[in-house]
Design a protein around this motif. Structure first.
Motif, PDB file in Angstrom:
ATOM      1  N   ALA A  57       0.838  -1.200   0.000  1.00 46.30           N
ATOM      2  CA  ALA A  57       0.000   0.000   0.000  1.00 46.30           C
ATOM      3  C   ALA A  57       0.872   1.249   0.000  1.00 46.30           C
ATOM      4  N   GLU A  58       1.944   1.233   0.800  1.00 39.95           N
ATOM      5  CA  GLU A  58       2.797   2.417   0.894  1.00 39.95           C
ATOM      6  C   GLU A  58       3.586   2.644  -0.393  1.00 39.95           C
ATOM      7  N   VAL A  59       3.930   1.583  -1.095  1.00 41.48           N
ATOM      8  CA  VAL A  59       4.580   1.740  -2.406  1.00 41.48           C
ATOM      9  C   VAL A  59       3.615   2.442  -3.372  1.00 41.48           C
ATOM     10  N   ALA A  60       2.345   2.018  -3.329  1.00 42.50           N
ATOM     11  CA  ALA A  60       1.333   2.640  -4.189  1.00 42.50           C
ATOM     12  C   ALA A  60       1.105   4.101  -3.801  1.00 42.50           C
ATOM     13  N   LEU A  61       1.165   4.397  -2.510  1.00 43.17           N
ATOM     14  CA  LEU A  61       0.963   5.769  -2.040  1.00 43.17           C
ATOM     15  C   LEU A  61       2.110   6.678  -2.490  1.00 43.17           C
ATOM     16  N   LYS A  62       3.325   6.148  -2.529  1.00 41.92           N
ATOM     17  CA  LYS A  62       4.453   6.925  -3.041  1.00 41.92           C
ATOM     18  C   LYS A  62       4.235   7.255  -4.522  1.00 41.92           C
ATOM     19  N   GLU A  63       3.713   6.278  -5.258  1.00 43.64           N
ATOM     20  CA  GLU A  63       3.419   6.511  -6.674  1.00 43.64           C
ATOM     21  C   GLU A  63       2.296   7.547  -6.815  1.00 43.64           C
ATOM     22  N   LEU A  64       1.324   7.484  -5.916  1.00 40.06           N
ATOM     23  CA  LEU A  64       0.231   8.469  -5.907  1.00 40.06           C
ATOM     24  C   LEU A  64       0.803   9.884  -5.788  1.00 40.06           C
ATOM     25  N   GLU A  65       1.742  10.058  -4.863  1.00 37.84           N
ATOM     26  CA  GLU A  65       2.340  11.378  -4.656  1.00 37.84           C
ATOM     27  C   GLU A  65       3.060  11.865  -5.908  1.00 37.84           C
ATOM     28  N   LYS A  66       3.745  10.966  -6.589  1.00 30.13           N
ATOM     29  CA  LYS A  66       4.444  11.353  -7.817  1.00 30.13           C
ATOM     30  C   LYS A  66       3.466  11.838  -8.879  1.00 30.13           C
ATOM     31  N   ARG A  67       2.282  11.224  -8.904  1.00 28.82           N
ATOM     32  CA  ARG A  67       1.291  11.558  -9.932  1.00 28.82           C
ATOM     33  C   ARG A  67       0.494  12.817  -9.584  1.00 28.82           C
ATOM     34  N   ASN A  68       0.667  13.320  -8.388  1.00 27.15           N
ATOM     35  CA  ASN A  68      -0.108  14.487  -7.958  1.00 27.15           C
ATOM     36  C   ASN A  68       0.654  15.788  -8.230  1.00 27.15           C
ATOM     37  N   ALA A  69       1.123  15.927  -9.466  1.00 28.06           N
ATOM     38  CA  ALA A  69       1.919  17.105  -9.834  1.00 28.06           C
ATOM     39  C   ALA A  69       1.103  18.390  -9.745  1.00 28.06           C
ATOM     40  N   CYS A  70      -0.204  18.275  -9.985  1.00 26.08           N
ATOM     41  CA  CYS A  70      -1.069  19.467  -9.958  1.00 26.08           C
ATOM     42  C   CYS A  70      -1.525  19.821  -8.550  1.00 26.08           C
ATOM     43  N   LYS A  71      -1.041  19.064  -7.581  1.00 20.90           N
ATOM     44  CA  LYS A  71      -1.365  19.310  -6.168  1.00 20.90           C
ATOM     45  C   LYS A  71      -2.886  19.371  -5.941  1.00 20.90           C
ATOM     46  N   ASP A  72      -3.539  18.283  -6.293  1.00 18.63           N
ATOM     47  CA  ASP A  72      -4.986  18.149  -6.092  1.00 18.63           C
ATOM     48  C   ASP A  72      -5.258  17.921  -4.606  1.00 18.63           C
ATOM     49  N   LEU A  73      -6.168  18.719  -4.044  1.00 21.22           N
ATOM     50  CA  LEU A  73      -6.478  18.606  -2.618  1.00 21.22           C
ATOM     51  C   LEU A  73      -7.010  17.216  -2.270  1.00 21.22           C
ATOM     52  N   SER A  74      -7.845  16.663  -3.148  1.00 20.03           N
ATOM     53  CA  SER A  74      -8.416  15.334  -2.881  1.00 20.03           C
ATOM     54  C   SER A  74      -7.329  14.282  -2.763  1.00 20.03           C
ATOM     55  N   ALA A  75      -6.250  14.432  -3.547  1.00 25.03           N
ATOM     56  CA  ALA A  75      -5.143  13.475  -3.476  1.00 25.03           C
ATOM     57  C   ALA A  75      -4.498  13.514  -2.092  1.00 25.03           C
ATOM     58  N   TYR A  76      -4.297  14.716  -1.568  1.00 25.81           N
ATOM     59  CA  TYR A  76      -3.733  14.842  -0.219  1.00 25.81           C
ATOM     60  C   TYR A  76      -4.658  14.206   0.820  1.00 25.81           C
ATOM     61  N   GLN A  77      -5.955  14.384   0.636  1.00 33.75           N
ATOM     62  CA  GLN A  77      -6.913  13.818   1.590  1.00 33.75           C
ATOM     63  C   GLN A  77      -6.818  12.288   1.607  1.00 33.75           C
ATOM     64  N   PHE A  78      -6.718  11.704   0.416  1.00 32.84           N
ATOM     65  CA  PHE A  78      -6.585  10.246   0.340  1.00 32.84           C
ATOM     66  C   PHE A  78      -5.272   9.781   0.962  1.00 32.84           C
ATOM     67  N   LEU A  79      -4.211  10.530   0.724  1.00 32.82           N
ATOM     68  CA  LEU A  79      -2.915  10.183   1.310  1.00 32.82           C
ATOM     69  C   LEU A  79      -2.994  10.165   2.831  1.00 32.82           C
ATOM     70  N   LEU A  80      -3.595  11.200   3.411  1.00 27.60           N
ATOM     71  CA  LEU A  80      -3.741  11.261   4.872  1.00 27.60           C
ATOM     72  C   LEU A  80      -4.519  10.048   5.392  1.00 27.60           C
ATOM     73  N   THR A  81      -5.660   9.803   4.767  1.00 23.32           N
ATOM     74  CA  THR A  81      -6.541   8.715   5.226  1.00 23.32           C
ATOM     75  C   THR A  81      -5.863   7.357   5.095  1.00 23.32           C
ATOM     76  N   LEU A  82      -5.239   7.107   3.942  1.00 22.15           N
ATOM     77  CA  LEU A  82      -4.664   5.787   3.694  1.00 22.15           C
ATOM     78  C   LEU A  82      -3.392   5.547   4.504  1.00 22.15           C
ATOM     79  N   TYR A  83      -2.541   6.576   4.645  1.00 14.98           N
ATOM     80  CA  TYR A  83      -1.385   6.413   5.532  1.00 14.98           C
ATOM     81  C   TYR A  83      -1.855   6.187   6.969  1.00 14.98           C
ATOM     82  N   GLY A  84      -2.954   6.856   7.328  1.00 12.98           N
ATOM     83  CA  GLY A  84      -3.520   6.645   8.659  1.00 12.98           C
ATOM     84  C   GLY A  84      -3.966   5.213   8.847  1.00 12.98           C
ATOM     85  N   ARG A  85      -4.553   4.635   7.816  1.00 17.38           N
ATOM     86  CA  ARG A  85      -5.039   3.254   7.913  1.00 17.38           C
ATOM     87  C   ARG A  85      -3.891   2.242   7.959  1.00 17.38           C
TER      88      ARG A  85
END
Length: 490
Positions: A248-276
């Motif tokens: 999951a954390e490998v996928a989350l790192k990839e998520l961050e790389k893909r969030n070049a436009c700094k989408d707020l929803s992406a940050y929200q998912f990152l917080l929630t999923l790292y929390g889980r």
């Protein structure tokens, strides 16, 4: 100038004067905020004024209204422009059909489709109706319409297949999705990012995690679809659900790389999923990144962060985050307050929860139904039924934020009725039901059977119980019927 010329022509935004741009229709509609009421009032003023408006501007405004789920005013605007003879393209017809379904129901959308000229019934309108059926979980109609589209040899895109696959996911038929994927491939219909997401979810639903990994590998090999951040959010969520936190954390790192436009929803998912995953270090790191990207941090971001910290049992961190929010928030959002109130009551810190509720009141924010639910659940667990009934009454009286009634769960109702039954408390049960009737249309068989047992246990009689059962159209069991006859008096 004819009416059609006046309202139907389009003009490049570049050629519009600065003054006209500042008075654009969507700005007029949202100038008093984006609530349903304020938008409707501004729309009514525009309609009654009879002012001209360009077609492109209407389309842009409709898009903004739909994005904010303001379907009723969007539909009214669309209908008004039709009355003013503004030319509708085939895509306009599809949008109007979708608005009808959302604002007035699927029957209205079907009638509109039936009455369209045949020349307007192209793949866009069929696709819009298909999407409506899928959202309403009308499986047979959706499947029938899809077959009709194939018979007519209409050009099918991934969108129609995606709608159908989403439907199968929601109705618990994920096993149908692989065959749809194969059909798309054989028909040379390109799979898009959404298709891959739905496919992965379908495989995860049948616990085929290795299949999920094969799908993501296929997407990479194909090369035509670059998975966006939502793809890797989806993948990370699947791994988290499967307890595979490292993947999951490998996928989350990839998520961050893909969030070049700094989408707020992406940050929200990152917080929630790292929390889980339980990785509090990453939670705080992402939070710092979010704050840098959005210095004016939204209430919803603070709400998410506080909920994550509460779930990670980091109460001091949640309190610090709350104080930071409280010191700079533009509006005192009761949802953020509720997140910390909920944490306090779970830790049996009722005094702190009450203090926080009072602090919110002093800041001009009233408790909402969720606030009262939190206190209701707490007092139910503690066995303080008098206070529980009081909070339940408050929740019913305030209702939901969208104007709908709040209805307590059947479990809550059952717990309360069993308490009155055990205590042989007829008066308490009747008072509770008087409050409950303000929320529910029918009390139901289980409630009345419990009430009858309460009367019998207390040795009380009733001259109206049989009449009440008839009025509520309730049939009780044979065992309860005997008790009913025993407590009934003429």
């Amino acid at each position: 100038m004819s009416v059609m010329q006046r309202y139907g022509r389009s003009k490049s935004v570049v050629k519009r004067s600065k003054k006209y741009l500042e008075e654009a229709l969507y700005l007029k509609l949202f100038k008093d905020g984006s609530s349903q009421l304020s938008v409707r009032q501004q729309l009514n003023q525009f309609i009654t004024s009879g002012k001209r408006v360009y077609k492109w501007e209407v389309g842009d405004t409709l898009k903004k209204l739909r994005n904010r789920k303001l379907y009723h005013p969007a539909l009214k605007l669309s209908e008004t422009m039709a009355k003013r003879n503004m030319n509708k393209t085939v895509s306009d017809h599809a949008i109007h059909l979708d608005l009808l379904a959302k604002a007035r129901g699927i029957a209205a959308a079907e009638n509109y489709f039936v009455n369209l000229p045949e020349s307007a019934k192209n793949h866009l309108c069929y696709g819009a109706l298909l999407n409506c059926y899928c959202k309403e979980l009308m499986t047979e109609k959706a499947e029938g319409l899809m077959e009709k589209m194939k018979e007519l040899s209409l050009p099918l895109s991934s969108m129609s297949y995606n709608s159908l696959m989403t439907l199968y996911t929601k109705v618990g038929q994920p096993d149908k999705i692989p065959s749809i994927i194969q059909e798309m491939k054989s028909s040379n219909i390109m799979l898009d990012s959404y298709t891959y997401n739905v496919w992965m979810r379908a495989l995860a639903a049948v616990n085929d995690i290795s299949g999920v990994e094969r799908v993501i590998d296929e997407m990479k090999r194909d090369g035509r679809v670059a998975g966006d951040w939502t793809t890797y959010s989806n993948l990370a969520s699947i791994f988290v659900d499967a307890g595979m936190f490292q993947k999951a954390e490998v996928a989350l790192k990839e998520l961050e790389k893909r969030n070049a436009c700094k989408d707020l929803s992406a940050y929200q998912f990152l917080l929630t999923l790292y929390g889980r995953t339980g990785n509090i270090y990453e939670v705080y790191r992402v939070w710092r990144s979010l704050r840098l990207a959005f210095p004016k941090t939204a209430n919803i971001s603070y709400l998410n962060m506080i909920q994550v910290l509460v779930n990670l049992k980091d109460l001091p961190g949640a309190e610090k985050c709350f104080r930071e929010w409280e010191s700079r928030c533009p509006t005192y959002d009761i949802r953020v307050v509720n997140a910390l109130i909920g944490a306090y009551v779970k830790l049996d810190m009722l005094e702190k929860a009450e203090e926080l509720k009072e602090r919110a009141r002093r800041r001009g924010t009233k408790p909402n139904v969720k606030t009262w639910e939190i206190f209701l659940d707490y007092h139910l667990q503690k066995g303080d039924f008098k206070l529980a009934v009081d909070y339940l009454g408050k929740a019913i009286s305030i209702g939901r934020g969208n104007g709908e009634k709040w209805v307590p769960s059947s479990e809550t109702i059952g717990v309360m009725m069993r308490h009155f039954e055990q205590e042989k408390d007829v008066d308490g049960a009747e008072e509770f039901l008087e409050i409950l009737k303000k929320s529910v249309d029918s009390l139901g068989t289980e409630v009345f059977e419990s009430l009858i047992r309460t009367y019998a246990g207390a040795g009380r009689t009733s001259s109206s119980m049989q009449r009440r059962l008839k009025m509520e159209n309730v049939d009780v069991s044979q065992e309860t019927q005997k008790l009913l006859e025993a407590i009934s008096v003429e």
